[in-house]
Design a protein around this motif. Sequence first.
Motif, PDB file in Angstrom:
ATOM      1  N   THR A   8       0.876  -0.937   0.037  1.00  0.00           N
ATOM      2  CA  THR A   8      -0.030   0.037   0.108  1.00  0.00           C
ATOM      3  C   THR A   8       1.019   1.318   0.027  1.00  0.00           C
ATOM      4  OG1 THR A   8      -1.907  -1.101   1.139  1.00  0.00           O
ATOM      5  CG2 THR A   8      -1.791   1.273   1.342  1.00  0.00           C
ATOM      6  N   GLY A   9       0.549   2.135  -0.961  1.00  0.00           N
ATOM      7  CA  GLY A   9       1.438   3.464  -1.143  1.00  0.00           C
ATOM      8  C   GLY A   9       0.993   4.330  -2.032  1.00  0.00           C
ATOM      9  N   MET A 130      -3.676   6.036 -13.847  1.00  0.00           N
ATOM     10  CA  MET A 130      -3.092   7.168 -13.967  1.00  0.00           C
ATOM     11  C   MET A 130      -3.676   8.285 -13.392  1.00  0.00           C
ATOM     12  SD  MET A 130       0.008   7.935 -15.548  1.00  0.00           S
ATOM     13  CE  MET A 130       0.446   6.842 -16.758  1.00  0.00           C
ATOM     14  N   ASN A 131      -4.995   8.232 -13.951  1.00  0.00           N
ATOM     15  CA  ASN A 131      -5.921   9.453 -13.570  1.00  0.00           C
ATOM     16  C   ASN A 131      -6.000   9.555 -11.907  1.00  0.00           C
ATOM     17  OD1 ASN A 131      -6.340  10.244 -15.873  1.00  0.00           O
ATOM     18  ND2 ASN A 131      -8.263   8.839 -16.076  1.00  0.00           N
ATOM     19  N   ASP A 132      -5.978   8.248 -11.233  1.00  0.00           N
ATOM     20  CA  ASP A 132      -5.922   7.991 -10.000  1.00  0.00           C
ATOM     21  C   ASP A 132      -4.731   8.792  -9.180  1.00  0.00           C
ATOM     22  OD1 ASP A 132      -8.581   7.123  -9.734  1.00  0.00           O
ATOM     23  OD2 ASP A 132      -7.739   5.235  -9.302  1.00  0.00           O
ATOM     24  N   MET A 141      -2.887   3.619  -3.320  1.00  0.00           N
ATOM     25  CA  MET A 141      -3.472   2.396  -3.720  1.00  0.00           C
ATOM     26  C   MET A 141      -2.888   1.228  -3.206  1.00  0.00           C
ATOM     27  SD  MET A 141      -2.602   2.512  -7.775  1.00  0.00           S
ATOM     28  CE  MET A 141      -3.345   4.062  -8.020  1.00  0.00           C
ATOM     29  N   THR A 142      -3.617   0.024  -3.208  1.00  0.00           N
ATOM     30  CA  THR A 142      -3.075  -1.191  -2.661  1.00  0.00           C
ATOM     31  C   THR A 142      -2.655  -2.326  -3.743  1.00  0.00           C
ATOM     32  OG1 THR A 142      -4.105  -0.826  -0.682  1.00  0.00           O
ATOM     33  CG2 THR A 142      -3.323  -3.208  -1.002  1.00  0.00           C
ATOM     34  N   VAL A 143      -1.878  -2.757  -3.845  1.00  0.00           N
ATOM     35  CA  VAL A 143      -1.269  -3.971  -4.781  1.00  0.00           C
ATOM     36  C   VAL A 143      -1.429  -5.313  -4.190  1.00  0.00           C
ATOM     37  CG1 VAL A 143       0.115  -4.724  -6.563  1.00  0.00           C
ATOM     38  CG2 VAL A 143      -0.137  -2.640  -6.262  1.00  0.00           C
ATOM     39  N   LYS A 151      -6.370  -2.262  -5.518  1.00  0.00           N
ATOM     40  CA  LYS A 151      -7.436  -1.684  -4.876  1.00  0.00           C
ATOM     41  C   LYS A 151      -7.243  -0.050  -4.859  1.00  0.00           C
ATOM     42  CE  LYS A 151     -10.179  -1.604  -0.530  1.00  0.00           C
ATOM     43  NZ  LYS A 151     -10.459  -2.291   0.829  1.00  0.00           N
ATOM     44  N   ARG A 152      -8.221   0.631  -5.463  1.00  0.00           N
ATOM     45  CA  ARG A 152      -8.075   2.096  -5.764  1.00  0.00           C
ATOM     46  C   ARG A 152      -8.510   2.699  -4.486  1.00  0.00           C
ATOM     47  NH1 ARG A 152     -11.843   3.395 -10.589  1.00  0.00           N
ATOM     48  NH2 ARG A 152     -11.012   5.489 -10.248  1.00  0.00           N
ATOM     49  N   SER A 153      -8.473   3.919  -4.361  1.00  0.00           N
ATOM     50  CA  SER A 153      -8.779   4.587  -3.104  1.00  0.00           C
ATOM     51  C   SER A 153     -10.158   4.441  -3.058  1.00  0.00           C
ATOM     52  CB  SER A 153      -8.299   6.177  -3.487  1.00  0.00           C
ATOM     53  OG  SER A 153      -8.926   6.796  -4.378  1.00  0.00           O
TER      54      SER A 153
END
Length: 205
Positions: A8-9, A130-132, A141-143, A151-153
């Motif tokens: 997450t970062g 990219m937009n996020d 976000m979390t990978v 996982k997006r915000s």
Amino acid sequence: MDKFNSLTGIAAPLPMMNVDTDMIIPKQHLKTIKRTGLGQFLFDELRFQQTGEEIPDFILNQSPYRDAKILITGENFGCGSSREHAPWALLDFGIRCVIAPSFADIFFNNCFKNGILPITLSQPKVDTLMNDSQNPETATMTVDLSEQIIKRSNGETITFNVDEFRKHCLLNGLDDISLTLQKDEKIAAFERQQQASLPWLWANA
């Protein structure tokens, strides 16, 4: 090699195509075979002026992206020469995941060997992330490698594919040397057998 499970970062946007390895880590910084200390030279010619001063417009010189752990970028990332210093520089800076529509093959393979997860997604999905990343409020976000999701915000998820063997290696922190050492008992047994049957090979061992 450090294990990679869930990360997450901050994700930094780098909307550029054909970013080559000389752009990632310029040739003048390839004088070492150490894997540490190269983060300061990551994207050196984009981050710094010839006088050594930062270029304020470059994304990694801006807050909060100075602490980015994820990089969102364009197609054919890591093209050019096959220098392993490129993933070393990314890793030393703190980036452990790169997301792009496509990668150069050698760079892609080198990432896995050094604990970095390269994720290939369709262009529309990359555009979404990219937009996020271009908005600091949504750039975190979390990978999750075990679940193979990003996982997006806003809570939405994007799935990605990864080779099962490479996934296993990242989850368990296994580089090529670690994989070889898993066969230590079989290697030792082979050497004992060879010493007994072909002792002349071991005369000076």
